[in-house]
Design an enzyme around this catalytic site. Structure first.
Site, mmCIF file in Angstrom:
data_model
loop_
_atom_site.group_PDB
_atom_site.id
_atom_site.type_symbol
_atom_site.label_atom_id
_atom_site.label_comp_id
_atom_site.label_asym_id
_atom_site.label_seq_id
_atom_site.Cartn_x
_atom_site.Cartn_y
_atom_site.Cartn_z
ATOM 1 N N GLU A 114 -2.845 -5.835 -18.471
ATOM 2 C CA GLU A 114 -3.614 -6.179 -17.781
ATOM 3 C C GLU A 114 -3.370 -7.026 -16.654
ATOM 4 O O GLU A 114 -3.069 -6.859 -15.356
ATOM 5 C CB GLU A 114 -4.710 -7.060 -18.935
ATOM 6 C CG GLU A 114 -5.992 -7.454 -18.234
ATOM 7 C CD GLU A 114 -6.495 -9.133 -18.693
ATOM 8 O OE1 GLU A 114 -5.774 -9.092 -20.006
ATOM 9 O OE2 GLU A 114 -7.586 -9.326 -18.822
ATOM 10 N N ARG B 272 3.240 -9.682 -31.105
ATOM 11 C CA ARG B 272 1.722 -10.290 -31.636
ATOM 12 C C ARG B 272 1.487 -8.732 -32.849
ATOM 13 O O ARG B 272 1.285 -9.095 -33.528
ATOM 14 C CB ARG B 272 1.105 -10.836 -31.071
ATOM 15 C CG ARG B 272 1.078 -11.814 -30.278
ATOM 16 C CD ARG B 272 -0.500 -12.605 -29.696
ATOM 17 N NE ARG B 272 -1.030 -11.866 -28.097
ATOM 18 C CZ ARG B 272 -0.160 -11.449 -27.444
ATOM 19 N NH1 ARG B 272 1.024 -12.703 -27.371
ATOM 20 N NH2 ARG B 272 -0.904 -10.918 -26.399
HETATM 21 P P1 AMP Z 1 -3.725 -2.995 -22.669
HETATM 22 O O1 AMP Z 1 -2.926 -2.358 -22.663
HETATM 23 O O2 AMP Z 1 -4.363 -3.729 -21.792
HETATM 24 O O3 AMP Z 1 -4.635 -2.320 -23.435
HETATM 25 O O4 AMP Z 1 -3.354 -4.571 -22.438
HETATM 26 C C1 AMP Z 1 -3.513 -4.758 -24.573
HETATM 27 C C2 AMP Z 1 -1.479 -5.211 -24.750
HETATM 28 O O5 AMP Z 1 -1.369 -7.024 -24.003
HETATM 29 C C3 AMP Z 1 -1.568 -6.314 -25.873
HETATM 30 O O6 AMP Z 1 -0.537 -5.865 -26.696
HETATM 31 C C4 AMP Z 1 -2.226 -8.178 -25.836
HETATM 32 O O7 AMP Z 1 -1.112 -8.487 -26.456
HETATM 33 C C5 AMP Z 1 -1.879 -8.354 -24.795
HETATM 34 N N1 AMP Z 1 -2.669 -8.531 -23.394
HETATM 35 C C6 AMP Z 1 -3.758 -8.526 -22.527
HETATM 36 N N2 AMP Z 1 -4.956 -9.447 -22.115
HETATM 37 C C7 AMP Z 1 -5.018 -10.271 -23.485
HETATM 38 C C8 AMP Z 1 -4.904 -10.981 -23.316
HETATM 39 N N3 AMP Z 1 -6.300 -11.644 -22.231
HETATM 40 N N4 AMP Z 1 -5.276 -12.196 -24.619
HETATM 41 C C9 AMP Z 1 -4.118 -11.808 -25.661
HETATM 42 N N5 AMP Z 1 -3.777 -10.962 -24.612
HETATM 43 C C10 AMP Z 1 -3.056 -9.639 -24.247
#
Ligand code: AMP
Length: 187
Positions: free
Chosen positions: A112, A75
């Site tokens: 996550e 995205r």
């Molecule tokens: P992080 O590396 O944990 O900060 O996760 C961020 C990445 O995971 C981004 O590229 C987001 O598109 C995706 N992401 C993580 N959690 C979500 C969520 N609750 N909803 C949508 N996308 C998420």
């Protein structure tokens, strides 16, 4: 820091509140997925968020201070490409392992949910390039940290990270140290 000011930001925050849909238990139980596809489908909303995200690539006088804009698969691509055009810079994709056709740097990181490896073409960022990162959601910060490492392996510098939504309860910002984070909405 949550910054960016004026009309673009107000319109962007309104669009986020109206057009981002919470999807409970996707892609697995306990995760509330932030679905931005209705926002992307709304011309005024999409325009507003691109303008607001691009503010992180300008100084206080409105001058562009970055050489490249990076979007992280998938995205991040959709948001970062129009931000790059708005700033008059090139766009660079950071992709999941195995997708880029030429020599890459690679960094593994935690999400996550799950873990992954990100890659960047070794020649995509020139030594000394100043880079803006753009994504839809900041969760744990692992994706941004890994991308920053990739940029540094190329000899570039990440000057800011611009994101639509920050999941404050995961404290991703703390994982990013001194990197300026510009989030349009914190949840
Ligand atoms: P992080 O590396 O944990 O900060 O996760 C961020 C990445 O995971 C981004 O590229 C987001 O598109 C995706 N992401 C993580 N959690 C979500 C969520 N609750 N909803 C949508 N996308 C998420």
């Amino acid at each position: 820091m949550t910054q960016g000011s004026g009309e673009p930001r107000t319109a962007a925050v309104e669009a986020l509140q109206r057009l981002v849909v919470d999807v409970p238990d996707y892609p697995e139980p306990g995760i509330v997925f932030k679905d931005i596809t209705p926002l992307l489908a709304d011309h005024d909303g999409f325009t507003a968020v691109v303008a607001a995200l691009a503010e992180a690539g300008r100084d206080a006088d409105g001058r562009v201070v970055v050489d490249k804009v990076i979007g992280m698969e998938a995205r991040g691509f959709i948001l970062a490409a129009p931000v790059a055009l708005a700033l008059g810079t090139g766009f660079v994709p950071v992709r999941k392992a195995g997708k880029l056709p030429r020599a890459t740097h690679a960094v593994s990181y935690d999400l996550e949910y799950g873990s992954a490896t990100l890659e960047l073409h070794t020649d995509a960022i020139a030594p000394g390039d100043r880079v803006l990162l753009v994504d839809d959601v900041l969760a744990t910060g692992g994706t941004v940290r890994a991308t920053r490492e990739l940029v540094e392996q190329c000899g570039g510098e990440v000057v800011a990270f611009s994101v639509l939504l920050e999941l404050g309860f995961l404290d991703g910002r703390a994982a990013l140290g001194d990197l300026p984070v510009v989030s349009l909405q914190t949840i």
